[in-house]
Design an enzyme around this catalytic site. Structure first.
Site, mmCIF file in Angstrom:
data_model
loop_
_atom_site.group_PDB
_atom_site.id
_atom_site.type_symbol
_atom_site.label_atom_id
_atom_site.label_comp_id
_atom_site.label_asym_id
_atom_site.label_seq_id
_atom_site.Cartn_x
_atom_site.Cartn_y
_atom_site.Cartn_z
ATOM 1 N N GLY A 1 0.813 -1.216 0.000
ATOM 2 C CA GLY A 1 0.000 0.000 0.000
ATOM 3 C C GLY A 1 0.841 1.259 0.000
ATOM 4 O O GLY A 1 0.485 2.262 0.614
ATOM 5 N N TYR B 1 -15.814 -2.810 7.905
ATOM 6 C CA TYR B 1 -14.392 -2.469 7.896
ATOM 7 C C TYR B 1 -13.757 -2.807 9.237
ATOM 8 O O TYR B 1 -12.654 -3.387 9.304
ATOM 9 C CB TYR B 1 -14.225 -0.983 7.582
ATOM 10 C CG TYR B 1 -12.801 -0.496 7.561
ATOM 11 C CD1 TYR B 1 -11.956 -0.820 6.504
ATOM 12 C CD2 TYR B 1 -12.286 0.291 8.586
ATOM 13 C CE1 TYR B 1 -10.643 -0.376 6.469
ATOM 14 C CE2 TYR B 1 -10.983 0.745 8.566
ATOM 15 C CZ TYR B 1 -10.157 0.410 7.505
ATOM 16 O OH TYR B 1 -8.861 0.845 7.481
ATOM 17 N N PRO C 1 -3.804 3.169 14.426
ATOM 18 C CA PRO C 1 -3.729 4.629 14.325
ATOM 19 C C PRO C 1 -5.107 5.257 14.449
ATOM 20 O O PRO C 1 -6.118 4.692 14.029
ATOM 21 C CB PRO C 1 -3.158 4.867 12.919
ATOM 22 C CG PRO C 1 -2.693 3.523 12.436
ATOM 23 C CD PRO C 1 -3.514 2.513 13.147
ATOM 24 N N ASP D 1 -24.145 10.830 12.321
ATOM 25 C CA ASP D 1 -22.946 11.396 12.933
ATOM 26 C C ASP D 1 -21.810 10.391 12.979
ATOM 27 O O ASP D 1 -20.643 10.762 13.056
ATOM 28 C CB ASP D 1 -23.246 11.829 14.373
ATOM 29 C CG ASP D 1 -23.787 13.242 14.462
ATOM 30 O OD1 ASP D 1 -23.314 14.099 13.691
ATOM 31 O OD2 ASP D 1 -24.655 13.490 15.301
#
Length: 361
Positions: free
Chosen positions: A11, A137, A164, A324
């Site tokens: 990546g 995900y 992260p 949200d």
């Protein structure tokens, strides 16, 4: 790692991977192996096997992923879980088969429960339900992290998972449909500024550089329609340009400059082994490491900061009918701090850097 060790960065063209490559090169590592998606489809098991057979990397940074913001996560749920599971399984398994000395797997703080204790320590993983909008995900990332953990336990590998927080920086994705909140807001507010100034030269250049759903800068009316679709428009009642943002603006978010993240990843690869993280645990779990700042602000405050940076004096409005997402997800970086690493770039400076990178690119 030795300076001439063969290091594969999966990546390498993305926000995360490109920052890791730069960090490695700055530290003197010069034997870096990369492949574009066109050269190597990481969801193709045979292709990944052939790559590892040919290259035999000693170290692997697994930064490749199918990523996107709240809109993309909602629309492409099948793609997000399938592609991420496939590429993780292929790379991690082939790393084991080929005797890779160490692997760093990059996850995301979306792995944590929607209503997790704040700030979120590593031990809150799997303690309650995930946020629905990015569940596919998140599940894929949890699977990748657990795969690293399980291979370490069964096969004695040295695979470390880092999580992260929200990242931003050079080579970010500014696609209005698929980008994360920071680049999406920078582009939308920049377009709003250009529209308010009636600067069609800049608007045309932006659309030509990065067409929106196939619309480039050749058709003014089509550009206006696409901008309006993504919330950049002239309000007919006030005559003022407004930028509309999904949600209420009240969710809190933490942001980390991507080059800080890369520095932390290389630091962990150089200084930390999985055995250090698993020591003295009766049940070995949650050995991953949060990478964050421990600081947060609301989406409204972020939009106002970007508007000030860009020079947009129109209106910021919020569509409370839209989701949200998670209301708050602040990392607890205590483990990383104890390992000797702290972030360097504060948000105000980072937003200015990313805006300048965007307009100059």
């Amino acid at each position: 790692m030795e300076k001439n060790s063969k290091i594969y960065v999966a990546g390498h063209r993305g926000l995360v991977g490109s920052a890791i490559v730069r960090s490695l090169r700055e530290r003197g590592y010069d034997n870096i192996v990369t492949r574009t998606h066109a050269e190597l489809d990481l969801t193709d098991q045979r292709a990944v096997t052939a790559f590892f057979d040919a290259e035999r990397p000693e170290y692997v940074f697994l930064a490749a992923a199918k990523v996107g913001g709240i809109m993309a996560n909602s629309r492409y749920r099948g793609e997000f879980i399938y592609q991420n599971l496939m590429l993780e399984c292929n790379v991690i398994h082939e790393a084991y088969r080929h005797g890779v000395k160490k692997l760093l797997f990059l996850g995301s703080t979306c792995i944590y429960p929607r209503d997790a204790v704040q700030p979120m320590p590593e031990d809150c993983l799997l303690t309650s339900p995930l946020e629905y909008t990015n569940e596919p995900y998140a599940i894929a990332k949890i699977a990748g992290m657990k795969m690293c953990e399980s291979y370490n336990l069964q096969y004695g590998t040295n695979y470390i998972a880092v999580m992260p927080t929200n990242l931003y920086g050079p080579n970010d994705n500014f696609d209005l449909e698929k980008s994360h909140v920071m680049p999406a807001l920078i582009r939308k507010i920049y377009l709003g500024r250009c529209l308010a100034k009636n600067d069609w030269t800049a608007l045309k250049a932006d659309f030509d550089r990065m067409p929106v759903e196939g619309v480039d800068g050749s058709d003014r009316e089509a550009m206006l329609a696409k901008m309006a679709k993504y919330g950049v428009r002239v309000n007919p009642a006030t005559g003022r340009v407004e930028v509309e943002i999904w949600g209420t603006g009240t969710p809190l978010r933490e942001f980390l400059w991507s080059e800080d993240m890369a520095d932390a990843c290389v630091y962990v690869m150089e200084q930390v082994d999985w055995s250090d993280l698993a020591a003295e645990k009766t049940e070995v779990r949650n050995c991953h490491i949060n990478i964050g700042t421990g600081k947060e602000l609301t989406i409204r405050e972020l939009a106002e900061l970007i508007a000030h940076t860009v020079g947009f004096d129109g209106d910021i409005v919020f569509d409370a009918t839209k989701p949200d997402g998670t209301m708050r997800k602040l990392t607890d970086p205590s483990k990383l701090h104890a390992l000797g690493w702290h972030h360097h770039v504060e948000l105000e400076d980072g937003v200015e850097r990313l805006y300048q990178w965007y307009v100059n690119k």
